[in-house]
Design an enzyme around this catalytic site. Structure first.
Site, PDB file in Angstrom:
ATOM      1  CB  SER A 165      38.840  36.625  39.451  1.00  0.00           C
ATOM      2  OG  SER A 165      38.563  36.824  40.870  1.00  0.00           O
ATOM      3  N   GLY A 174      43.611  37.146  43.847  1.00  0.00           N
ATOM      4  CA  GLY A 174      43.667  37.051  42.600  1.00  0.00           C
ATOM      5  C   GLY A 174      43.080  35.387  42.402  1.00  0.00           C
ATOM      6  CE  LYS A 175      44.847  29.902  42.350  1.00  0.00           C
ATOM      7  NZ  LYS A 175      45.444  29.198  43.473  1.00  0.00           N
ATOM      8  N   GLY A 176      44.238  33.212  38.045  1.00  0.00           N
ATOM      9  CA  GLY A 176      44.452  33.872  36.649  1.00  0.00           C
ATOM     10  C   GLY A 176      44.124  32.002  36.010  1.00  0.00           C
TER      11      GLY A 176
END
Ligand code: NAD
Length: 418
Positions: free
Chosen positions: A60, A105-107
């Site tokens: 994201s 962001g992050k994943g």
């Protein structure tokens, strides 16, 4: 925990709470409540026995108004689209409150990594790296480690990216090993910001840190470093816990010796410097001056919050209080230093790593720690200024007011395109 909320809804309600104090249009606030884009992908890799297996993965990119998206990649069975979206939003406001030129962001990959061999994890990580390649880059999106990922996975992603791009670009990812372009001071950074923020809060509240009693929930990277550093500042660590239980000594104990005991036995429980074994929940509700939750999300619900006796909480963990617990503590006048500031040392030293990678010039640990100190103190001062100006009840709301204003300013100054 009974009052756990959907993390994405929690994020949005925190933004709404802060928006009430901001002179920002609803249309801009609406934009700041949603990620700019989310990659959802299916990675299919070959297992060691020759079978294929599919894994769902996400990245994201919440907001890039202040700089490249920044945030970790986690491997966990509970990773979901909503969790990744929420975590990427919190990263946006974390980089904003500490005022570093990065977005959020992050994943994550939906997997329990314990069930897979190192070779399988490498194939999976490189497959994710290939999917991420068009999205990431030192000026686009800079991932980092998170739950169940570390230097090993970051080195695999960097290598995949550099091979596909035929370049060397260490700043494409942070949290690397020192020999691969990592930064001095990164390992201690989260615990360090947690205690710098606590020291500032004690000073602000006119409380003496010297001799203050401290309980630490979670004795992993963030928790044990916080215990060591707060002890060096003159406070007394009286309790600690990990997933096996807790320890308590009203006269205090040596946090380094407790860590050595944990290294030898796997837990703090049974450490000879403690007088009593206590439960995990007891550690959260002891009559101490400072509580440092450094374990999991939602560790303190409303019922536990009723029993909390600490005067100050410095959130080393991400989201350790449920929203209902936050309300209870606000009613009890507990000064909660929010996670987006207290644990921002990790992302701040990731930022230093990225700066050093781009300069190809590396700093001594002393410089890293000095720069971190300045950034956390400035962020705390900005929080307090807003907390007082709006006569707020909750320091968390003040942190979001500062952070959202900074992101909105960057967006409005740039204007809309196209
Ligand atoms: P870690 O895995 O090193 O440590 C976690 C600790 O919590 C372990 O000691 C574990 O035994 C303990 N624990 C688990 N369940 C518990 C329970 N019910 N009661 C008490 N202890 C329990 O993880 P970490 O890197 O120290 O991260 C801890 C928290 O800090 C997480 O919320 C993480 O997201 C947050 N955080 C960490 C960093 C970082 O740089 N390490 C940065 C920002 C935020």
């Amino acid at each position: 925990m009974s009052d756990e909320a959907n993390p994405f809804e929690s994020l949005q309600s925190q933004i709404d709470d802060a928006a009430a104090y901001l002179d920002i249009g609803d249309d801009v606030i609406e934009r700041l409540k949603h990620p700019e884009r989310v990659l959802e992908t299916n990675l299919t890799i070959e297992r060691d026995d020759g079978d294929l297996e599919r894994f769902k993965a996400f990245r994201s990119q919440f907001n890039g108004d202040r700089g490249p998206y920044k945030g970790g990649i986690r491997y966990h069975p509970q990773v979901s689209r909503d969790e990744v979206k929420a975590l990427s939003g919190w990263m946006t406001y974390k980089t904003a409150i500490v005022d570093i030129p990065l977005g959020g962001g992050k994943g994550g990959i939906v997997i329990d990594p314990d069930d897979y061999s190192e070779a399988e994890l490498e194939r999976l990580t490189r497959s994710f790296g290939k999917e991420l390649r068009p999205l990431i880059g030192e000026d686009r999106d800079v991932p980092a480690p998170d739950v169940n990922t570390g230097q090993r996975e970051m080195n695999w992603i960097k290598d995949t990216y550099e091979n596909l791009e035929n370049t060397t670009e260490p700043g494409v990812i942070t949290g690397k090993a020192l020999d691969s372009g990592g930064s001095e001071g990164r390992v201690e950074a989260t615990g360090r910001s947690t205690v710098i923020a606590a020291r500032e809060a004690f000073d602000y509240l006119d409380k003496d840190l010297e001799g203050a009693t401290v309980a630490v929930q979670g004795y992993g990277n963030a928790g044990w470093i916080a215990a060591k550093l707060i002890d060096e500042m003159g406070a007394t660590v009286v309790a600690a816990s990990d997933s096996s239980g807790g320890i308590y000594n009203p006269d205090g104990f040596d946090p380094v010796a407790a860590k050595e005991h944990k290294n030898e036995t796997g837990s703090v429980v049974g450490f000879e410097g403690s007088e009593e074994a206590v439960t995990n929940d007891d550690v959260l509700t002891l009559d101490v001056d400072l509580l440092i939750p450094a374990a999991l999300e939602n560790a303190i619900d409303a019922d536990l919050a009723e029993a909390v006796e600490a005067d100050v909480i410095s959130e080393a963990a991400n989201g350790p209080l449920t929203p209902a617990a936050d309300e209870v503590l606000e009613g009890k006048d507990v000064f909660v230093i929010p996670d987006i500031l207290a644990n921002a040392g990790g992302v701040t030293v990731s930022y230093f790593e990225w700066v050093q990678n781009r300069q190809r010039f590396y700093w001594a640990e002393e410089r890293v720690n000095e720069e971190l100190e300045g950034i956390i103190v400035d962020a705390f001062d900005a929080l307090v200024e807003t907390y007082e100006r709006h006569d707020l009840e909750n320091p968390r709301t003040a942190a979001y007011v500062v952070a959202i204003q900074r992101v909105a300013d960057a967006f409005e100054e740039a204007g809309s395109w196209p």
